[in-house]
Design an enzyme around this catalytic site. Structure first.
Site, PDB file in Angstrom:
ATOM      1  N   SER A 131       0.693  -1.371   0.174  1.00  0.00           N
ATOM      2  CA  SER A 131      -0.198  -0.141   0.071  1.00  0.00           C
ATOM      3  C   SER A 131       0.885   1.133  -0.131  1.00  0.00           C
ATOM      4  O   SER A 131       2.155   0.921   0.355  1.00  0.00           O
ATOM      5  CB  SER A 131      -1.030   0.148   1.075  1.00  0.00           C
ATOM      6  OG  SER A 131      -1.627   1.166   1.271  1.00  0.00           O
ATOM      7  N   TYR A 175      -1.669  -0.928  10.729  1.00  0.00           N
ATOM      8  CA  TYR A 175      -2.083  -0.985   9.208  1.00  0.00           C
ATOM      9  C   TYR A 175      -0.703  -0.960   8.336  1.00  0.00           C
ATOM     10  O   TYR A 175      -0.191  -1.521   7.513  1.00  0.00           O
ATOM     11  CB  TYR A 175      -3.075  -0.450   8.408  1.00  0.00           C
ATOM     12  CG  TYR A 175      -3.266  -0.533   7.083  1.00  0.00           C
ATOM     13  CD1 TYR A 175      -4.042  -1.838   6.940  1.00  0.00           C
ATOM     14  CD2 TYR A 175      -3.174   0.277   6.108  1.00  0.00           C
ATOM     15  CE1 TYR A 175      -3.940  -2.011   5.327  1.00  0.00           C
ATOM     16  CE2 TYR A 175      -3.322   0.194   4.760  1.00  0.00           C
ATOM     17  CZ  TYR A 175      -3.707  -1.047   4.206  1.00  0.00           C
ATOM     18  OH  TYR A 175      -4.276  -1.292   3.078  1.00  0.00           O
TER      19      TYR A 175
END
Ligand code: NDP
Length: 247
Positions: free
Chosen positions: A140, A153
């Site tokens: 990401s 995350y």
């Protein structure tokens, strides 16, 4: 378009995994789909077949090594090999550290990090024996930048990059002919925000995604292109952001 390949996708029931399966089907690839929801797996399998590909699915929770091993075995029993393993399953339950959302922390680590490791562990022996293969691991933009709310995350997505780089070097050292690609998306329209458990954080993220997110087929196309380039070369990392997304 590359030759027909056997491609295993985790998290194939939604978003990036589902879109990739449907796009890759158009090139006649053989798809092996893994996720937890069987009804959705059946839907995507049907869509793949309608798009010209072949597909089978295995109900798979990537936090369970035995499920992931079974998915790899299914691919080899049905199609004889594993050419590409797309480690895509993931969740993004962002929250401030002060909220101490331990369940979210544990789930993020189990799915986003351990799930990727289990995928590599399951597919690698087959790829090493074949002397060919490719891992595509979804990180990401949050695997490049951390900020308030993104600690766990982001940590999981930094970990995907670290694991992938070590794997790449180990594969090069062994002359195993196994490629490693990391795809790091920015804001993409999928169901990912449903995994945010804090309503305030979710509302803020929804505003951001409403302003910037791009359709999921952009990422599917990136994955297809990473598979299609000649096998003596690999895109080791691709960041794909909406043009208008600053960070
Ligand atoms: P979605 O929520 O649309 O899809 C997530 C997929 O992961 C579903 O198919 C879900 O299937 C699967 N999944 C979740 N938990 C498990 C589990 N324990 N075992 C197996 N499968 C699981 O999100 P996206 O498509 O957006 O997310 C895909 C990847 O892309 C994730 O790794 C995410 O972090 C990454 N990403 C997404 C971005 C975005 O903006 N959308 C940006 C950057 C990265 P099921 O529930 O059926 O098991």
């Amino acid at each position: 378009m590359s030759k027909s390949k056997v491609i295993v996708i985790t998290g194939a029931t939604s978003g990036i995994g589902e879109a990739s399966a449907k796009l890759l089907a158009k090139d006649g690839h053989k798809l092996v789909l893994g996720a937890r929801r069987e009804n959705k797996l059946q839907e995507v399998t049907k869509a793949v077949e309608e798009n010209g590909g072949q597909a089978i699915y295995g109900i798979t929770d990537v936090t369970k090594d035995e499920d992931v091993e079974a998915l790899a075995k299914l691919a080899v029993e049905k199609f004889g090999r594993i050419d590409v393993w797309l480690n895509n399953a993931g969740i993004m339950p962002q929250s401030l550290l002060s909220q101490k959302k331990i369940l979210d922390w544990d789930n993020t680590i189990d799915i986003n990090i351990k799930g990727v490791l289990y995928g590599i562990g399951a597919a690698l022996p087959y790829m090493e024996a074949q002397k060919s293969g490719q891992f595509i691991n979804i990180s990401s933009v949050a695997g490049h930048v951390a900020g308030p709310g993104s600690a766990v995350y982001s940590a999981s997505k930094y970990a995907v990059r670290a694991i992938s780089e070590s794997l790449r070097q180990e594969m090069a050292q062994d002359k195993s002919n196994v490629r490693v690609t990391v795809v790091s998306p920015g804001a993409i329209s999928t169901n990912l925000l449903n995994s945010v458990t804090d309503n305030k954080v979710k509302a803020g993220m929804e505003q951001f995604y409403d302003a910037f997110a791009i359709p999921v087929d952009r990422v599917a196309l990136t994955i297809k292109q990473a598979i299609d380039i000649p096998e003596d070369a690999a895109w080791n990392e691709v960041i794909i952001r909406p043009t208008a997304q600053q960070m």
